[in-house]
Design an enzyme around this catalytic site. Structure first.
Site, PDB file in Angstrom:
ATOM      1  NE  ARG A 169      15.749  37.935  26.841  1.00  6.41           N
ATOM      2  CZ  ARG A 169      16.280  36.727  26.885  1.00  6.41           C
ATOM      3  NH1 ARG A 169      15.526  35.674  26.652  1.00  6.41           N
ATOM      4  NH2 ARG A 169      17.563  36.550  27.164  1.00  6.41           N
ATOM      5  CB  SER A 218      19.996  41.889  28.637  1.00  5.89           C
ATOM      6  OG  SER A 218      20.944  40.872  28.876  1.00  5.89           O
ATOM      7  CD  GLU A 300      16.210  41.148  27.501  1.00 13.47           C
ATOM      8  OE1 GLU A 300      16.363  40.422  28.497  1.00 13.47           O
ATOM      9  OE2 GLU A 300      16.910  41.042  26.467  1.00 13.47           O
TER      10      GLU A 300
END
Length: 310
Positions: A169, A218, A300
């Site tokens: 990520r 998310s 995130e």
């Protein structure tokens, strides 16, 4: 920073542009300046002449973003129609940074090329590269060939695998750099089979995620350090949703913000939430998870800008 201080452009340069309507969570204050370049040459010329002290922030479609209530004191750059072309090569797909991930997956499948992992990823290609987006065990890094980018000084560069460090990520693409296109390596596949796989992925996503709610995907990275694989042997002990559940924070609320009842790693604007509501609830979740499990969740969703003055 007045209009006379900024370089001339062929695109559109707007002062005090509200950003809330451009983000999936619909929160946040304005950008000092909002620039939509006409093409790569317009963008490169603007950045080359822009005072180096003025920050810039490349913004995609706002799918993974909280803009704080005080707004963003920067030139926000958003690429538009001149940057969304999708071209097929021999085992490759080149997509403009503004092209939607889902659209790239569908177009590739129609050409018999497999980038199906992109189908359920919200957002555009520039952001997918920046975040090394992935699901079902595949990541942008696994398919990355090269990217065209314009650096903060206006120089145009081609980035290869050796120029970017890919992690879960995240990447180390330079701050202020604007990715304009990405080339992916794609395996051949039967178009009908690829389409069927994507239809199945969408059905599973809609069954488990609050896709009809106002969210940014998310909220936190999985502590396990990888996304869901989609395989039967996938484990959940170190998934963000599991540790949030264990901390008793599924459905938790603050103002108009809520952790989804359907998928507890989704932060929702249920109506009227401020950026402060959303970020504060996220921080409360992080605190409770750390207290109950010793795990420190990492955001995130990107959070940018100034907090509103009290």
């Amino acid at each position: 920073m007045t209009f006379s201080d900024l370089p001339p452009v062929r695109g559109t340069l707007t002062p005090d542009r509200p950003l809330a309507e451009l983000t999936w969570l619909r929160v946040g204050g304005p950008a000092t300046w909002f620039f939509q370049p006409a093409d790569a040459e317009d963008l490169a010329d603007f950045l080359a002449k822009l005072d180096r002290q003025i920050p810039v922030f490349p913004m995609g479609v706002g799918s993974n973003l909280i803009v704080r209530d005080g707004g963003l004191k920067a030139v926000v750059i958003r690429l538009g129609r001149g940057f969304n072309a999708i071209e097929m090569g021999e085992g490759t797909v080149t997509a403009g940074a503004a092209a939607l991930d889902a659209h790239v997956a569908r177009k590739a499948a129609a050409a018999g090329l497999d980038l199906t992992f992109l189908r359920t990823i919200p957002g555009s290609i520039g952001g997918a590269l920046k975040m090394n987006a992935g699901c079902y065990g595949s990541y942008v890094a696994d398919h990355f060939v090269s990217a065209e980018a314009i650096l903060r000084d206006g120089s145009r560069v081609t980035l290869g695998p050796g120029d970017i460090t890919f992690d879960y990520r995240q990447t180390d693409i330079a701050e202020g750099a604007v990715v304009t296109s990405v080339t992916f390596r794609a395996d051949p596949g039967d178009s009908a089979a690829l389409d069927a796989r994507m239809t199945d992925q969408i059905a599973k996503r809609d069954a488990t995620q609050p896709t009809k709610e106002r969210s940014a995907g998310s909220t936190f990275r999985n502590p396990a350090g990888f996304s869901s694989t989609g395989r039967a042997d996938d484990t959940h002990d170190l998934k963000a949703w599991k540790v949030i559940d264990d901390a008793g924070m599924r459905g938790a609320r603050r103002g108009g913000a809520q952790m989804s009842e359907k998928h507890s790693n989704f932060l929702l604007n249920t109506g009227g939430a401020t950026a402060k509501d959303l970020e504060s609830l996220g921080e409360e979740v992080r605190k409770k998870v750390f207290q109950t499990s010793g795990i420190e969740l990492v955001w995130e969703i990107m959070r940018v800008g100034e907090r509103a003055e009290k």
